[in-house]
Design a protein around this motif. Structure first.
Motif, mmCIF file in Angstrom:
data_model
loop_
_atom_site.group_PDB
_atom_site.id
_atom_site.type_symbol
_atom_site.label_atom_id
_atom_site.label_comp_id
_atom_site.label_asym_id
_atom_site.label_seq_id
_atom_site.Cartn_x
_atom_site.Cartn_y
_atom_site.Cartn_z
ATOM 1 N N ARG A 198 56.893 -5.991 74.503
ATOM 2 C CA ARG A 198 55.455 -6.249 74.567
ATOM 3 C C ARG A 198 54.737 -5.299 73.601
ATOM 4 O O ARG A 198 53.944 -4.448 73.991
ATOM 5 N N THR A 199 55.035 -5.473 72.327
ATOM 6 C CA THR A 199 54.512 -4.568 71.295
ATOM 7 C C THR A 199 53.597 -5.267 70.302
ATOM 8 O O THR A 199 53.197 -4.663 69.309
ATOM 9 N N GLY A 200 53.263 -6.533 70.568
ATOM 10 C CA GLY A 200 52.375 -7.253 69.669
ATOM 11 C C GLY A 200 53.132 -8.087 68.654
ATOM 12 O O GLY A 200 54.360 -8.068 68.569
ATOM 13 N N THR A 201 52.356 -8.847 67.877
ATOM 14 C CA THR A 201 52.900 -9.617 66.761
ATOM 15 C C THR A 201 52.075 -9.346 65.520
ATOM 16 O O THR A 201 50.915 -8.903 65.603
ATOM 17 N N LEU A 202 52.672 -9.632 64.366
ATOM 18 C CA LEU A 202 52.018 -9.455 63.071
ATOM 19 C C LEU A 202 51.929 -10.803 62.366
ATOM 20 O O LEU A 202 52.947 -11.436 62.085
ATOM 21 N N HIS A 203 50.707 -11.250 62.117
ATOM 22 C CA HIS A 203 50.472 -12.459 61.333
ATOM 23 C C HIS A 203 50.153 -11.982 59.918
ATOM 24 O O HIS A 203 49.122 -11.335 59.706
ATOM 25 N N CYS A 204 51.025 -12.268 58.972
ATOM 26 C CA CYS A 204 50.992 -11.624 57.657
ATOM 27 C C CYS A 204 50.419 -12.541 56.576
ATOM 28 O O CYS A 204 50.732 -13.733 56.527
ATOM 29 N N ALA A 205 49.609 -11.968 55.696
ATOM 30 C CA ALA A 205 48.982 -12.706 54.593
ATOM 31 C C ALA A 205 49.711 -12.399 53.297
ATOM 32 O O ALA A 205 49.811 -11.243 52.891
ATOM 33 N N ASP A 206 50.183 -13.460 52.615
ATOM 34 C CA ASP A 206 50.904 -13.235 51.370
ATOM 35 C C ASP A 206 50.013 -13.403 50.142
ATOM 36 O O ASP A 206 50.465 -13.191 49.012
ATOM 37 N N ASP A 207 48.734 -13.758 50.335
ATOM 38 C CA ASP A 207 47.807 -13.861 49.211
ATOM 39 C C ASP A 207 46.382 -13.589 49.701
ATOM 40 O O ASP A 207 46.149 -13.338 50.890
ATOM 41 N N GLU A 208 45.425 -13.652 48.784
ATOM 42 C CA GLU A 208 44.043 -13.322 49.136
ATOM 43 C C GLU A 208 43.451 -14.333 50.110
ATOM 44 O O GLU A 208 42.695 -13.973 51.015
ATOM 45 N N LYS A 209 43.772 -15.604 49.931
ATOM 46 C CA LYS A 209 43.287 -16.623 50.859
ATOM 47 C C LYS A 209 43.768 -16.327 52.281
ATOM 48 O O LYS A 209 43.002 -16.421 53.244
ATOM 49 N N GLY A 210 45.030 -15.962 52.404
ATOM 50 C CA GLY A 210 45.562 -15.621 53.717
ATOM 51 C C GLY A 210 44.890 -14.403 54.308
ATOM 52 O O GLY A 210 44.642 -14.346 55.514
ATOM 53 N N ARG A 211 44.607 -13.414 53.464
ATOM 54 C CA ARG A 211 43.927 -12.204 53.949
ATOM 55 C C ARG A 211 42.558 -12.544 54.505
ATOM 56 O O ARG A 211 42.154 -12.040 55.563
ATOM 57 N N ARG A 212 41.818 -13.409 53.819
ATOM 58 C CA ARG A 212 40.496 -13.814 54.309
ATOM 59 C C ARG A 212 40.605 -14.588 55.619
ATOM 60 O O ARG A 212 39.794 -14.422 56.531
#
Length: 431
Positions: A124-138
């Motif tokens: 129970r440590t969380g999850t990471l949703h990762c952005a591989d480009d600027e669109k994903g970061r936004r």
């Protein structure tokens, strides 16, 4: 499972044994019959039996045979749809109800694991949703803003912190959701089955339902070895449904998804990859997911079926991807590989159906089966018990409708994934 090493792969090799079950023989009478021994059906059985209600679970194969035993094991909150979009899509009050239910769903999963001492490598440590480009970061920034407005303590990590937490330079940012986590998915399904049986439910495997008809005030479910007479029926087969409710599977567009697992990595290497024990996936259209199991294996997956021409294409793409993203692993080899089917709906949201008086179902989890399946099982148990009525449901009651161009979409998904993976990771990954 069932002598197929690519059905459940690593999970079949490392899960505790399933509780002893047999095929149904003769005639059985029960208050509620549940079709499907995945998360939804087993959760419904556990909650019914715990409330003193007779429940019988029927599965055509084994406990966790469908998506419940094949997925990557991410226990996520919410759905793919942005939080603010749910009220607009489902209307009031269903949108906010569903957000609340699914936002708290991981906590319900981990509570069941603790309460019933289910051995399923829970983290129970969380999850990471990762952005591989600027669109994903936004996109991640907006998703975080919408959850934070609802009081949820998610946060966006910058590139440096993302690199430190994932162990890869492939991503520009990540959304850390502390509500979430990971499990060994087949072990969780088997643990739910054991808990349901201990509470008084009966679970029959290798018992496909071939027909259903009304018999007086009850329903008669026909099976190769006998019949079940039930006052009410919960259909919990989702994308793997056959028999009298095969139309439910036809309502969903099947999306194949595969996973490959390395052997346990050396301690020095495993400490550099997902050191906080989070599970991860990314914002790519043909996404990648990755996590570590308890023994230090890297589990890496994406869209595609490990069959026919796709077997070599997807396996080699996964090998190239791991080598590119995690060069510290060294030469990449996989000790197991497996795949299954995700049931997709047109709007990426689940459906609640009343198939007949006393026959209900929720289906269409869109790749988010663990937490939603668990809480929707409880909801269906509450419906069967009469604790809640249609007015209090988190989803509107809808009719079963097959999506347009279903077969064409299925071919598009698999062909597109094959083409993308055939060419993917042959160029340098850029941040």
């Amino acid at each position: 499972m069932l002598a197929d090493p690519r059905s459940h792969g690593l999970w079949e090799c490392t899960a505790p044994a399933a509780p002893a079950t047999v095929a149904l023989s003769g005639q059985v009478t029960t208050r509620v019959a549940i079709v499907g021994a995945g998360y939804t059906g087993l959760s419904a059985a556990l909650h019914l039996a715990s409330a003193g209600v007779e429940a019988v679970v029927l599965d055509g194969a084994e406990v966790g045979f469908g998506g419940s035993g094949r997925n990557v094991g991410l226990v996520n909150a919410g759905m793919w749809v942005m939080p603010d979009d749910l009220p607009g899509t489902l209307g009031e009050p269903h949108g906010e109800r569903l957000l609340s239910l699914l936002g708290n769903a991981p906590a319900e999963v981990f509570d069941l694991i603790d309460r019933h001492a289910i051995a399923c490598e829970a983290e129970r440590t969380g999850t990471l949703h990762c952005a591989d480009d600027e669109k994903g970061r936004r996109e991640l920034g907006e998703r975080a803003r919408q959850w934070q407005a609802r009081g949820v303590a998610v946060r966006v990590l910058d590139g440096a912190e993302t690199c430190r937490m994932t162990g890869s330079v492939a991503y520009r940012a990540a959304l850390l959701d502390p509500r979430a986590g990971t499990i060994q998915p087949l072990a969780y399904a088997r643990g739910l089955a054991a808990a349901a049986i201990a509470a008084g439910a009966r679970v029959f495997t290798r018992s496909p339902v071939t027909g259903c008809m009304q018999s007086g005030a009850r329903y008669q479910l026909d099976l190769p070895g006998g019949q079940v007479l039930a006052d009410q029926v919960i259909v919990a087969s989702n994308a793997y449904g056959t028999g009298p409710w095969a139309a439910l599977a036809q309502e969903l567009t099947p999306l194949p998804y595969f996973n490959c697992a390395t052997p346990p990595l050396p301690d020095a290497v495993r400490r550099t990859i997902l050191s906080g024990r989070q599970g991860a996936w990314d914002t790519r259209r043909i996404l990648r997911s990755f996590r570590m199991d308890q023994a230090g294996r890297l589990v890496f997956g994406s869209i595609g079926a490990l069959s026919g021409a796709g077997l070599g294409v997807h396996r080699e793409w996964a090998r190239r991807s791991v080598a590119r993203m995690f060069p510290q692993v060294g030469p990449v080899r996989f000790e197991s590989e497996w795949f299954g089917t995700i049931g997709m709906t047109a709007d990426n949201l689940p459906r609640f159906h009343r198939l007949a008086p006393g026959i209900v179902t929720i289906c269409g989890y869109n790749g988010r089966g663990i937490a939603p399946g668990t809480v929707f099982g409880r909801v269906l148990a509450d419906v069967a018990r009469g604790v809640i009525d249609d007015a209090a449901l988190p989803l509107p009651v809808t009719d079963v409708q097959a999506p347009g161009f279903r077969r064409a979409r299925q071919i598009f998904y698999e062909t597109g994934a094959c083409l993308a993976h055939a060419a993917g990771e042959r160029v340098k990954t850029r941040r």
